[in-house]
Every structure is written in structure tokens, then in C-alpha cells.
Design an enzyme around this catalytic site. Structure first.
Site, PDB file in Angstrom:
ATOM      1  N   TYR A 114       0.848  -1.186   0.000  1.00  0.00           N
ATOM      2  CA  TYR A 114       0.000   0.000   0.000  1.00  0.00           C
ATOM      3  C   TYR A 114       0.884   1.237   0.000  1.00  0.00           C
ATOM      4  O   TYR A 114       1.826   1.336   0.768  1.00  0.00           O
ATOM      5  CB  TYR A 114      -0.907   0.025   1.240  1.00  0.00           C
ATOM      6  CG  TYR A 114      -1.613   1.346   1.358  1.00  0.00           C
ATOM      7  CD1 TYR A 114      -2.788   1.575   0.668  1.00  0.00           C
ATOM      8  CD2 TYR A 114      -1.058   2.392   2.078  1.00  0.00           C
ATOM      9  CE1 TYR A 114      -3.412   2.802   0.710  1.00  0.00           C
ATOM     10  CE2 TYR A 114      -1.668   3.624   2.132  1.00  0.00           C
ATOM     11  CZ  TYR A 114      -2.855   3.829   1.438  1.00  0.00           C
ATOM     12  OH  TYR A 114      -3.454   5.057   1.473  1.00  0.00           O
ATOM     13  N   TRP A 116       2.007   5.190  -2.306  1.00  0.00           N
ATOM     14  CA  TRP A 116       2.326   5.782  -3.596  1.00  0.00           C
ATOM     15  C   TRP A 116       3.686   5.243  -4.041  1.00  0.00           C
ATOM     16  O   TRP A 116       4.702   5.522  -3.420  1.00  0.00           O
ATOM     17  CB  TRP A 116       2.405   7.291  -3.472  1.00  0.00           C
ATOM     18  CG  TRP A 116       1.113   7.960  -3.125  1.00  0.00           C
ATOM     19  CD1 TRP A 116       0.404   7.827  -1.972  1.00  0.00           C
ATOM     20  CD2 TRP A 116       0.402   8.878  -3.922  1.00  0.00           C
ATOM     21  NE1 TRP A 116      -0.714   8.614  -2.009  1.00  0.00           N
ATOM     22  CE2 TRP A 116      -0.738   9.283  -3.199  1.00  0.00           C
ATOM     23  CE3 TRP A 116       0.619   9.425  -5.192  1.00  0.00           C
ATOM     24  CZ2 TRP A 116      -1.664  10.186  -3.698  1.00  0.00           C
ATOM     25  CZ3 TRP A 116      -0.301  10.338  -5.680  1.00  0.00           C
ATOM     26  CH2 TRP A 116      -1.427  10.707  -4.947  1.00  0.00           C
TER      27      TRP A 116
END
Length: 772
Positions: A114, A116
């Protein structure tokens, strides 16, 4: 533009992209020089983290295996996170990972990943690992929602519609600049957040849009504890509000409007359901307490007369109610999201250009922008044959309490028992709360495999660490549905040491598992780039636009994409024809009272927006409220060792802001190193005295890499300034189980001991290479 060597010394500027901006870079004098996209009116300085980060000592040079795991095999181990590592060859490392994937059933594998990870559409770590686990293993236990919007992801579909529609296809920055008259910004619209966008961003337009609106006479009202959560160009009026009391203020504004008969009854009758139930609550018919301005003043810290005056300014104006991500990253985070919708509905503005309600406008660079007319590429992830999942912020609960039941969105679910965690892209020691609890949870699993480019705290807790390339070290395609430029992301540097890209790693693993064809479909990385590009190119041609062949696109570097019209999306269509274009809610209308949610019977999320007092409030030992917001000098914890991130630190520590009166009461001066602490943990930070922070509040951004002074302790001091050693690991409510990491309570004192060194970026101790 054709040389693709990535040689350090090549002086030709080549295009690339990151979440914080489209840019080009070249090597000059042995240093990477980064230039923002020339058409970007407000470039993001985070791009300047790249030059120092590229060859930093924190980079991982070769595959490593934790000593205890190598010697004793898989299993729970209290040494995880403080053990030594043993260098191994790529073949040995991949053999070990493949053996674990054969040993552990897919129902016991958690694909974490999880966060960016990359603006590139192919080398996107989460997409890569999920595709691999689906195609080569068969599936995995997954997570749903996000740390950023865990509560809103769940509440919005019940009440108004999908978050994607409300945040991306609703009110645009063009509408704000041209038509908004009052913007009520609950939680603000900080540029540091909107400077970031998934898939890249070529033009940062937020500052200019707010400046244009203010010049036209639009009044921005910033409601929150931090004065600089709005740019100076907005000329905003600041209402300092006690953190996590926005719902009480919204209810008081609604009460004031209704008591004076200033609410839009015709709009409520036609477009909403549940007004009688909400009205009864506002006037205290449920609990004997009217939610008036005098009541809210004692909760919010805003004087009653100021609340009343604000309410009376709203009717007859084009009013936009915005609710920031930050509000719902707290106890009962569903409530301000829902209450903001109710306030906008009472004003009758929902669906109007520049008016009504929007979620997270200003929170990310992809909100408030036009959508492209054509689709952008995404790596297909295959089919997951494992049905089990958890809300993303409940990972520690899952690892600590396998087999236990919990509530989520009207369901009774059970935490699965996990043996293997596979993490590629993201850093839970940034995103998650109560890091000492997370450390205990990670020690319970059998094996943790991590793909990482640098020695984050997550990598230090791994059993097998596989070094991966940074985005600058590979080719990719950058594109977003909300940015009108597709970027041929050229390789700018050779891979660091023995680092490989995720696709190469997973290809080798899939071959060992006998599933290479299923994973690769016979394509090389460049073949995949061509395949993904061709999908967008064909969509362009189908819609009557010219599109170059892949080789021409790759040579020219940038491809403009046509933007769609500013239609106002689902909410505009609903306003214009509520019968023909109903909302995707159970009633087809705005649900001010939800029979569905009421039927769940959750005392922490009733059937209408309500004031639910938080439990984490100042008291003895923790008299200050801590706002742990997003940083301005990096995206989350990414490239914390980069030059721009390091410039903002003081004496190597993250900077905590405190009001001068609170600092004086504690003998704290500008630049002092201070200790923040509560019952969960403690960290060091550098003090900055600032009147932009309201009294009784301190502000320490997230993202400083976790750096425990003594990892052997249960609650070690983080010497670097990670606020998540202090935050609580509890869900927003039983409805959403979202993250509550935005707020907690702490005490602060001057640190008078010997100042510990920063070791967050130094590689862990390595033993001699293992015999193979």
C-alpha cells in the site's frame, strides 16, 4: 532523445514524471539536474529530492536475508527489526522466496503493497505485485480503501455517491475561479497536498485558481487549527477551530439556518431524504440538546456570535462546502464528511457550478481538474481467487488477532491468519499508527518479503529484502486521467548496484513457480509499454484524434491528451433531472438520514450526521493536541533523505511547530530539540515557534523515517521525529474502520540529555556473505 543508456554524464535533458510533477533531467558535472515542465505555472520543489537520493547511502545494494530467518527458518521472531542481515546472490534470494510461496497457501499470504509507489503506469509496484500474486500464485489476502480516505470511501456511497465522482467529476478549479462566492474550507486546502497527483501532473493550477477567485471577490473561509492550510493568495479568513470538532460547527450552522428559516426547503424536499430525522436531531428532540451556536462554541472554541454571523452570510450566495481528507482521519471521521453534505444540501447548492459540496478539493492534484476524453494505461492485475480482505488500516489487528471477528460496513468479518506478508511499494512504518504496536505485529508473522530501493523501517523488519530500481533508473509511461499530458519516462541513470526492477524480479519468480507465461504474457518490459500505449492511442483514433505510433511518441517524449468538458458530473445531472439521473444511493437521493446505516446499529456511526465526542482528548500527561499532517517537502515518507526534505529539518530532526504561549510555558525556545510523548511512545523533534498554529495545538508532519534509539526496547525513543509512535491504532468507527492518524494528544518538553545520532538512513549491520 534516442540515447537510452541512462549514462551518468549524459548532458541531454530527457522527460520523466513523478507524482509531484512532470520534469526533465540531465547529468551536468557529475550531478543530476532536474527541471520542471516548462508549462507548469507553480512547480513543486519536491522534485529536488531526486539528485541527492539517487546514489544515497540509504540505497540497498544487493539482496539481503535476515540472520535469524536464515539460521532458523520461517517463524515468529522478536529480533525482527533489530537483527543483522546476510548478503546473498539474486539466485539464492529468489530461490528462498519461491520456496516460501510454495510453502504458504495463498489464503495465508497478505499482499500489502500500500502506498504511492511510482507515477509510471507499468513499473507501478502495487500493480506488479498484485498481478504476480494473482497470476503466479493464484491470489492473496488484500486490503481495501486507503489511509488517506478510509472513512470517506465508505460513508460517501451510502449518502451521496462514489468518492471518485464526488472528488474528481464534480466542482472544478475553473468553476471556483469563475463562480464561487464563498468557499467554506473545512480543514483548508493546503498547496502541499494538491501539488501531488497519481500518475504525474504537468500544470499545478491550484494557487492561480484561488488567486483568481479571491481577486474576483470570492471569500475563502479557512476552518481548522493551522492558519497556513490555505495559500496567502486566497486571502482567507481564518477560524481557528479545536481539532476534530468540525462536525459540531457544521451542526450549529445548520441549526442557525433552520431556526431562522433560511434553509432551502424546496431543495430538501425534492433532492434529499431524511430531513425530518436530521431536523429533529438539530433541535434536540432526540437528546434534549439543541445543536445551536452557543452549544458549538463550547466545543469548537469559536464564539457563538461568530458562528451565527457566518451562517447568515451564506443564504443567497454561491457557496461551496469543502471537506479535507484530514477531517476523516480521526475518531468518528465519517461524521464531518456527512455533515458537510447536509450543510450544502440545506443551502440548496449541490450540483451548481462552483457551489454545493466537494470532497478533498485541494487534497490531491487530481481533484478539481477536467477528466481526459481518453483512457490512460493500467497494468491488468488478473483475478484474485482469495476472497478475504481487510480495511487497509487494520493490518496490525489482523496480525495480532487472527481468527477474531470485527465489524465493517454492515458485515461481520474475521481476521485471516497470515503466514507470509509480501510488500512491494509503500512503507507501513510511515502510514500506520502506534508503531510500537506494529513492531509487535510484524514479529508474529513467519516471513516478510520486501522489495525496496532504500533501507526504510519496513525493509529493516523484513526477512528477505530485494533491492529495486528507483523510477529514474527505468523506462515507463506517465499518465493520469486528470492531466492532459502523457510522458515517455526516459531512463536517466543506470540501476544502483545490483538493483532490479519489480517486473524482472517477478518474472524470475514466476519462472521458478512454472507460471512465467501467465505473468508476462510473453512480453518484455518495453513490449508492455508499447501495449499499454497502444490502448490509449487507439482510443484517441476512435474519438477522431491523431495519435502517433509508439516509436514516434517515445522519440518526442510528450503527448498532449484532449480534456473533456467541465460538465459537473453526476451531481449536476442529478440536479437537472433527479428522476432521470438519480444518485446511486438506496433512495436515489441525498441521504441526510440513512436507513441502511441506522440498520447496522453502530453506536459510533448512527443513521444521520451527529456530534460524537472523541475519547482522545487532552488530559493529565497529554494536555496538547497533536496534528500529524502531511509533509510539505516529500510525498509521505518517500525520499526523506533527499535534498529538499533535508533542507527543512533542523539539526537532523523533523520540525514541530508550537504556539509561542505554549512554548513559553514549557521553557521551549526557537530551535530547541524537544521530546513529544504520551502513553504509546516518544519522539524527538526541533521546535519552531509559530502563531500559524493555534494555542494548545502542536504540529508535527508525518514522513520522517522511524529511527528507534534502542530497537531492543518495547517503546524506544524515535530520535528523528516520526509522529506515528504517538498516534492511536483504532478505527474511525465500526462502519469504515478507517485510519485515525491525523490527531492525538501529547505533552512536549525540552530535551536536555545527550542528543542521539540520526541513523535512519545508515544501512543495518551486514554479516559476511552466506555460502551458497
Amino acid at each position: 532523445m534516442e540515447r537510452m543508456t541512462g549514462a551518468e554524464g549524459d548532458t541531454e535533458f530527457r522527460p520523466h514524471s513523478a507524482h509531484w510533477g512532470v520534469f526533465s533531467a540531465a547529468w551536468q558535472g557529475g550531478r543530476l539536474v532536474v527541471r520542471p515542465h516548462p508549462e507548469d505555472p507553480d512547480p513543486n520543489r519536491i522534485l529536488q529530492n531526486f539528485p541527492e537520493a539517487l546514489r544515497h547511502e540509504a540505497r540497498i545494494a544487493q539482496p539481503m536475508v535476515r540472520r535469524g530467518w536464515l539460521e532458523n527458518g520461517p517463524g515468529a521472531d522478536p529480533r525482527r527489526g533489530r537483527d543483522e542481515f546476510v548478503p546473498v546472490s539474486w539466485d539464492r534470494a529468489l530461490d528462498l522466496v519461491a520456496a516460501e510461496l510454495r510453502r504458504v497457501p495463498m489464503q495465508r499470504i497478505f499482499g500489502g503493497s500500500y502506498g504511492w509507489s511510482s507515477a509510471g503506469r507499468f513499473h507501478h509496484a502495487q500493480s506488479q505485485v498484485h498481478r504476480f500474486l494473482n497470476t503466479a500464485v493464484g491470489g492473496y489476502v488484500r486490503s481495501v480503501n486507503s489511509y488517506s480516505a478510509g472513512a470517506s470511501n465508505v460513508i460517501l456511497p451510502h449518502v451521496l455517491g462514489p468518492m471518485e465522482e464526488i472528488s474528481r467529476r464534480n466542482v472544478s478549479w475553473e468553476q471556483v475561479a469563475a463562480q464561487s462566492e464563498i468557499v467554506l474550507a473545512f480543514g483548508g486546502m493546503a498547496l502541499k497536498n494538491s501539488m501531488v497527483a497519481g500518475g504525474g501532473i504537468s500544470r499545478h493550477i491550484e494557487r492561480g485558481s484561488m488567486a483568481a477567485a479571491a481577486a474576483r471577490g470570492c471569500a475563502f473561509v479557512l476552518i481548522g487549527p493551522l492558519r497556513d492550510d490555505m495559500p496567502e493568495e486566497a486571502k482567507a479568513e481564518w477560524l481557528p477551530l479545536t481539532p476534530n470538532t468540525d462536525t459540531a460547527l457544521m451542526l450549529a450552522l445548520m441549526h442557525t439556518l433552520a431556526a431562522a428559516g433560511l434553509h432551502d426547503r424546496a431543495f430538501l424536499d425534492r433532492y434529499a431524504t431524511g430531513w425530518p430525522e436530521l431536523e429533529a436531531y438539530l433541535f434536540g428532540r432526540e437528546d434534549g440538546q439543541p445543536k445551536d451556536a452557543a452549544w458549538a462554541a463550547g466545543i469548537t472554541g469559536i464564539p457563538a456570535e461568530r458562528i451565527t454571523a457566518l451562517a447568515h452570510r451564506l443564504p443567497g450566495k454561491r457557496v461551496l462546502v469543502t471537506v479535507a481528507h484530514a477531517l476523516q482521519r480521526a475518531e468518528h471521521g465519517e461524521q464531518p464528511v456527512w455533515a458537510g453534505i447536509a450543510l450544502a444540501a440545506m443551502l440548496g447548492q449541490i450540483g451548481l457550478p462552483g457551489g454545493g459540496y466537494t470532497y478533498a478539493l485541494g487534497a490531491l492534484g487530481h481533484t478539481g481538474r477536467r477528466m481526459n476524453l481518453v483512457s490512460t494505461a493500467a497494468l491488468p492485475q488478473g483475478r484474485n481467487r482469495v476472497g478475504a480482505y481487510i480495511p487497509v488500516a487494520r493490518i496490525a489487528d489482523m496480525l495480532l488477532h487472527p481468527g477474531e471477528g470485527y465489524d465493517y460496513n454492515g458485515q461481520r468479518l474475521t481476521y485471516p491468519e497470515i503466514g507470509l506478508v509480501y510488500w512491494a511499494g509503500g512503507n507501513p512504518f510511515h502510514h500506520h499508527q502506534d508503531l510500537n504496536r506494529l513492531r509487535q505485529a510484524f514479529r508474529r508473522i513467519e516471513t516478510l518479503v520486501v522489495h525496496e530501493l532504500a533501507w526504510t523501517a519496513t525493509a529493516r523488519h523484513a526477512d528477505i529484502v530485494l533491492p529495486v530500481t528507483m523510477t529514474l533508473e527505468r523506462e515507463d509511461i506517465g499518465s493520469s486521467q486528470t492531466d492532459p499530458v502523457m510522458v515517455a519516462m526516459k531512463q536517466l541513470a543506470a540501476p544502483f548496484a545490483a538493483a532490479r526492477d519489480d517486473y524482472a524480479i517477478f518474472t524470475d519468480l514466476a519462472r521458478r513457480l512454472g507460471r512465467e507465461q501467465e505473468f508476462t504474457e510473453g512480453r518484455s518490459a518495453r513490449d508492455w509499454l508499447r501495449h499499454l500505449y497502444d490502448r490509449t492511442a487507439q482510443d484517441l483514433r476512435d474519438k477522431g484524434f491523431a495519435a502517433p505510433e509508439f516509436e514516434e511518441f517515445w522519440q518526442q517524449g510528450l503527448l498532449p491528451l484532449p480534456e473533456g468538458p467541465d460538465t459537473g458530473g453526476m451531481l449536476r445531472a442529478f440536479r437537472e433531472d433527479p428522476e432521470g439521473a438519480p444518485l446511486p444511493t438506496p433512495s436515489g437521493r441525498i441521504e441526510l438520514h440513512s436507513a441502511t446505516i441506522a440498520g447496522f446499529g453502530y453506536d459510533d456511526c448512527p443513521g444521520h450526521p451527529a456530534w460524537l465526542a472523541p475519547s482522545d482528548v487532552p488530559g493529565p500527561g497529554a494536555p496538547l493536541r497533536l496534528v500529524a499532517n502531511q509533509p510539505a517537502t516529500r510525498l509521505h515518507s518517500q525520499l526523506d533523505f533527499g535534498g529538499h526534505s533535508q533542507e527543512r529539518k533542523h539539526r537532523g530532526r523533523e520540525v514541530m511547530r508550537i504556539h509561542p504561549t505554549d512554548a513559553a510555558a514549557r521553557g521551549i525556545r526557537q530551535g530547541d530539540i524537544v521530546r513529544l510523548f504520551n502513553a504509546r511512545g516518544a519522539c524527538l523533534a526541533a521546535a519552531e515557534l509559530s502563531e500559524a498554529v493555534m494555542p494548545d495545538v502542536v504540529n508535527l508532519p508525518t514522513g520522517a523515517w522511524y529511527d528507534p534509539e534502542d530497537p531492543a526496547e518495547d517503546r524506544p525513543l524515535c530520535v528523528h521525529g516520526n509522529p506515528n509512535v504517538l498516534t492511536r491504532d483504532v478505527g474511525t468507527s465500526r462502519l469504515a474502520q478507517g485510519c485515525t492518524g491525523q490527531l492525538t494528544t501529547v505533552e512536549v518538553e525540552r530535551f536536555t540529555g545527550n542528543l542521539p545520532p540520526i541513523r535512519a538512513y545508515a544501512p543495518p549491520e551486514a554479516l559476511p556473505a552466506a555460502a551458497e
